[in-house]
Design an enzyme around this catalytic site. Structure first.
Site, short mmCIF file in Angstrom:
data_model
loop_
_atom_site.label_atom_id
_atom_site.label_comp_id
_atom_site.label_asym_id
_atom_site.label_seq_id
_atom_site.Cartn_x
_atom_site.Cartn_y
_atom_site.Cartn_z
N GLY A 815 0.81 -1.21 0.00
CA GLY A 815 0.00 0.00 0.00
C GLY A 815 0.84 1.25 0.00
O GLY A 815 2.04 1.23 -0.24
N CYS A 816 0.19 2.38 0.29
CA CYS A 816 0.87 3.67 0.30
C CYS A 816 2.02 3.68 1.28
O CYS A 816 3.02 4.36 1.09
CB CYS A 816 -0.12 4.77 0.68
SG CYS A 816 -1.64 4.76 -0.27
N THR A 817 1.86 2.96 2.38
CA THR A 817 2.84 3.02 3.45
C THR A 817 3.83 1.87 3.41
O THR A 817 4.62 1.71 4.33
CB THR A 817 2.10 2.97 4.80
OG1 THR A 817 1.40 1.73 4.89
CG2 THR A 817 1.13 4.11 4.92
N SER A 848 -2.56 5.91 4.22
CA SER A 848 -1.53 6.80 4.70
C SER A 848 -2.09 7.90 5.59
O SER A 848 -1.74 9.06 5.48
CB SER A 848 -0.78 7.42 3.52
OG SER A 848 -0.17 6.42 2.76
N GLN A 862 1.63 6.87 -3.66
CA GLN A 862 2.12 5.50 -3.83
C GLN A 862 2.99 5.42 -5.04
O GLN A 862 2.61 5.77 -6.11
CB GLN A 862 0.94 4.58 -4.01
CG GLN A 862 -0.02 4.69 -2.86
CD GLN A 862 -1.24 3.89 -3.12
OE1 GLN A 862 -1.22 2.72 -2.96
NE2 GLN A 862 -2.30 4.49 -3.51
#
Length: 862
Positions: A815-817, A848, A862
């Protein structure tokens, strides 16, 4: 074809506190829900003045005034560590105040939609003129302003207000009475995106002495959509920006790929230049108003300054090779394919290790990885953790799994090859691109050799697919136009290293084999104790250091391949030998001869088949025939291979010479060479190689064939071929020739492509790790659109199984993180409760730090 280079980079920031309050998505939704909420009341008191924005260390790093190494050494919180003497002008760009931003918005307005009061217009013209990027014609376009009462009336009629410290100073009007894609709110977002990119492109051209008319194509890659209701997102920001930068000979188009768009755009630019379609391509992006104050609720709740108060922008130019600037290695572009899978390991393999494998490089061959460079002071209070650090830990963990790093070296890898997060959470802005300026300088100065830029995006945000997205590219130092290509240069021939190590037939046999191979047009380099022969030699007296020297030379490009003894490959890598069949003299690939492809027998046979196909294709056989030796597990392996063929992985099955035919081979088939690739387990393959190589000599001297072959498998980038201790000079020469053939055929690239195709056809389904470690079976599949961040990558599988036991379907993802657990929307709350022991931070927000009730893709780049 010319090599594409990055000619220059420009980074800009625009302070926009009032746009944050009135137009950031988080604030807009909050105002619609409760215009008098406690958050909105407290928000203005926690906004930063321009001086604090300028002195903020991450912002100084973004414009090039603060090296990232110094930023990493600066104690946090950074907002309490202002940079002494900081100014708004940097080595790579400027920090622009909000008054000037409104002026650029007025300049960008082509349809009289932006109105500024006379006072605001005067301040904007003053600041634009002082900045040095706006001329008299530009300032005339900003004009004298519109009377305040007319601005006020336009706002009353539905225009979006522009304020300064809460006071009305202008507005942006809607562009159509009814069209929902041309509302005042959307036009403000689009005008701001265009306006912030213009000075970035202008400064790029001015700073590097480039004529605007020399730009032939422009690619814009922000996150806004320019169009009307009949073609939402039709574009074209690129030409609109290039027009106001004076690029009169340019055309252009927009790229939209969520946060991965800038990486896609750079790859497109490099491809266009390398193909000769255009000689110079500008890549530009403006800021995203929607992302201002995206995590503001968490910052206000914790008493922090609201740090998401700037719009980010950048511009870079890709041109033909000039022998000086960093080269974009187009042959090693990483791509997350549809069949790659969304697990963290699959994503890193697709974007990081596979492109490196094509060049025969290790993870440590890249000096710096620019992944998701979000400022952790923004993301951590919102529960998304330190996004860059999570990514670097994931890359390092895969390095441990590949055997390239020791577990104890994990922290050192992240520190040495990683970067501190410093970019504003503007979606597309943090995705690797902010490091390009410092990377460009380091590569030109010789401080860096290689830098990898990685862009990623979650496509499920658009509700069209659950696919993940990502692309990466490698920047490499330009060696004055003489950089050696990944494939061997025809002008010098193929260079193969041969180690001189203890064996059963004597060092003289190794040296004689090298001389035989050299007489056939291969350049052979001896590595080990010196010998009195007319061959290039690298003297290494320490036996333990010979393999290391071989690896160093391979990684540095001094050798195209190596031939050695006593070499250890990690699990997952095995060798493919080559030997003529005794009855017909037909060359047969034995897959495999040493090593362990997998701990499960059937899985190992399936992988061996793919490895054999890879070796045969790299050796020039376009469609090798494949048969499985009749050993334990052969029938199961055959079924799985045929299932993969049915799913799109092309396999040409051989037919046994026996009456019953079929792809299951007997000993007779080995003697006659019924198949190009004979698939077997490594122990049986080892026996076959010894028998076929030494059956004419009594067994103590191998005189026939090409040795035990190259190590092939996930992450095996080097071409290293194996000899046995009994290999005589003819086999040594054959092994060197085999290695040279594989180098000419670019074995690492073939392996990466074939493994990716096999994975897409279901190779992963044969892997033991595809099943849960403890045997827990997943509940019925659901569409998973919620990300739970903050879980250590080593705990992801256990976390998923914890949810499965409770009947909640979950999957791992990127994912984004960084690595995340993904669940369905309805399962999010109970899943978070069950995983509370795994989450290392608050982990509240699944994108995020942004609450999911927001409808507008509020992810952090991302």
């Amino acid at each position: 074809m010319t090599q594409p280079v990055v000619r220059g980079v420009s980074h800009f920031l625009f302070h926009a506190p009032d746009l944050l309050v009135h137009n950031g998505t988080t604030q807009t939704l909050e105002r619609g829900k409760d215009p008098h909420s406690a958050y909105l009341r407290r928000l203005p008191g926690q906004l930063r003045p321009f001086a604090d924005v300028v002195a903020y260390p991450p912002n100084q790093a973004y414009i090039g005034n603060l090296p990232l190494q110094r930023l990493a050494q600066t104690p946090r919180p950074w907002y309490e560590q202002p940079v002494p003497g900081a100014g708004p002008k940097g080595k790579r760009g400027d920090i622009v105040g909000q008054d000037e931003l409104y002026g650029w918005m007025k300049l960008a307005d082509a349809f009289e939609l932006v109105l500024l009061t006379p006072e605001a217009a005067a301040r904007a013209a003053r600041d634009m003129g002082a900045g040095g990027l706006a001329g008299g014609t530009d300032l005339a376009k900003v004009g004298k302003g519109t009377p305040y009462v007319d601005v006020e009336a336009a706002v009353a009629a539905g225009a979006s207000p522009l304020t300064s410290a809460g006071r009305l100073v202008g507005c942006v009007k809607r562009a159509h009475e009814l069209d929902p894609t041309l509302t005042a709110h959307i036009m403000l977002e689009n005008v701001a995106a265009k306006a912030t990119a213009i000075p970035a492109l202008r400064q790029l051209l001015a700073r590097y002495g480039l004529a605007p008319a020399d730009v032939e194509y422009c690619i814009e890659c922000s996150e806004e959509a320019c169009g009307d209701m009949n073609q939402r997102g039709g574009g074209n920001f690129a030409k609109a920006i290039a027009e106001l930068a004076g690029c009169i000979r340019a055309t252009g188009s927009d790229v939209r790929a969520f946060c991965a768009a800038p990486a896609h755009a750079v790859v497109y630019a490099a491809a266009l230049v390398k193909a000769g379609v255009y000689r110079s391509v500008a890549v530009v992006a403006g800021g995203s108003v929607a992302k201002l104050g995206m995590n503001g609720k968490d910052h206000v709740a914790k008493g922090l300054p609201v740090l998401e108060d700037v719009l980010g922008a950048f511009a870079l130019l890709v041109t033909e090779d000039d022998g000086v600037n960093p080269i974009i290695r187009t042959e090693s572009v990483g791509r997350h394919m549809i069949g790659s899978g969304a697990s963290p390991q699959a994503v890193v393999q697709a974007l990081v290790t596979e492109p490196l494998d094509r060049l025969g490089l290790k993870l440590t061959s890249v000096d710096k990885y620019a992944v998701e460079l979000q400022n952790p002071e923004i993301t951590e209070p919102a529960g998304a953790g330190n996004v860059p650090l999570a990514n670097y830990k994931l890359i390092a963990a895969l390095g441990v799994k590949r055997g390239e790093l020791e577990r104890a070296a994990l922290e050192d890898f992240t520190r040495t090859h990683g970067l501190p997060g410093f970019a504003p959470t503007q979606g597309h802005i943090p995705s690797g691109i902010p490091y390009l300026g410092e990377a460009w300088e380091g590569l030109r100065a010789g401080r860096l050799r290689r830098v990898m830029v990685i862009g990623k995006g979650s496509l499920f945000l658009g509700r069209m697919t659950s696919q993940f997205d990502g692309v990466s590219f490698l920047l490499e130092r330009n060696h004055d136009g003489k950089r050696r290509r990944a494939e061997p240069a025809a002008s010098r021939g193929v260079r193969v290293g041969l180690t001189i190590l203890p064996n059963e037939v004597g060092a003289a046999e190794l040296v004689q084999g090298a001389q035989l191979a050299a007489g056939q047009g291969v350049e052979v380099v001896l590595i080990g104790p010196g010998h009195d022969v007319d061959l290039p030699q690298v003297e290494v007296t320490d036996a333990a250091g010979i393999h290391r020297r071989l690896e160093v030379m391979l990684d540095a490009g001094e050798l195209d391949a190596g031939v050695t003894l006593h070499y250890t490959f990690p699990t997952g890598v095995s060798t493919v030998g080559r030997v003529p069949s005794p009855a017909r003299g037909r060359q047969v690939f034995i897959a495999t001869t040493t090593g362990l492809s997998a701990t499960d027998r059937v899985e190992a046979l399936v992988r061996n088949a793919v490895y054999g196909i890879i070796a045969a294709k790299a050796a020039g056989i376009h469609s090798p025939t494949v048969g499985v030796l009749n050993v334990d597990g052969a029938r199961a392996a055959e079924r799985r291979l045929k299932a993969m063929a049915a799913r799109g992985y092309p396999i040409a099955f051989a037919g046994s010479m026996r009456v019953d035919g079929g792809a299951i081979l007997r000993g007779n088939d080995v003697l006659t060479g019924s198949a190009d690739v004979v698939v077997t387990d490594s122990l049986s393959g080892n026996v076959l190689m010894k028998l076929l190589s030494a059956f004419t000599t009594g067994g103590d001297y191998e005189a026939v064939g090409h040795g035990y072959g190259p190590g092939i498998g996930d992450g095996q980038g080097r071409i290293v071929c194996i000899l046995s201790r009994a290999s005589g000079a003819p086999v040594v020469a054959g092994a060197i020739a085999y290695a040279a053939t594989l180098a000419r055929g670019n074995l690492p690239a073939v392996a990466a492509a074939e493994l990716a195709r096999a994975q897409a056809a279901g190779l992963a389904e044969t892997e033991a790790q595809a099943a849960p470690v403890t045997g827990v079976q997943p509940p019925p599949r659901k569409a998973v659109t919620r990300e739970i961040a903050g879980i250590d990558v080593l705990e992801l599988d256990r976390a998923v199984e914890t949810l499965w036991r409770e009947g909640i379907y979950a999957a791992t993802g990127m994912g984004c993180t960084g690595p995340v657990v993904m669940v369905a929307e309805a399962d999010e709350d109970p899943a978070r409760q069950l995983l509370s022991g795994y989450i290392t931070g608050p982990g509240r927000c699944v994108q995020s730090g942004v609450c999911m009730e927001q409808p507008r893709s509020p992810h952090n780049g991302q």
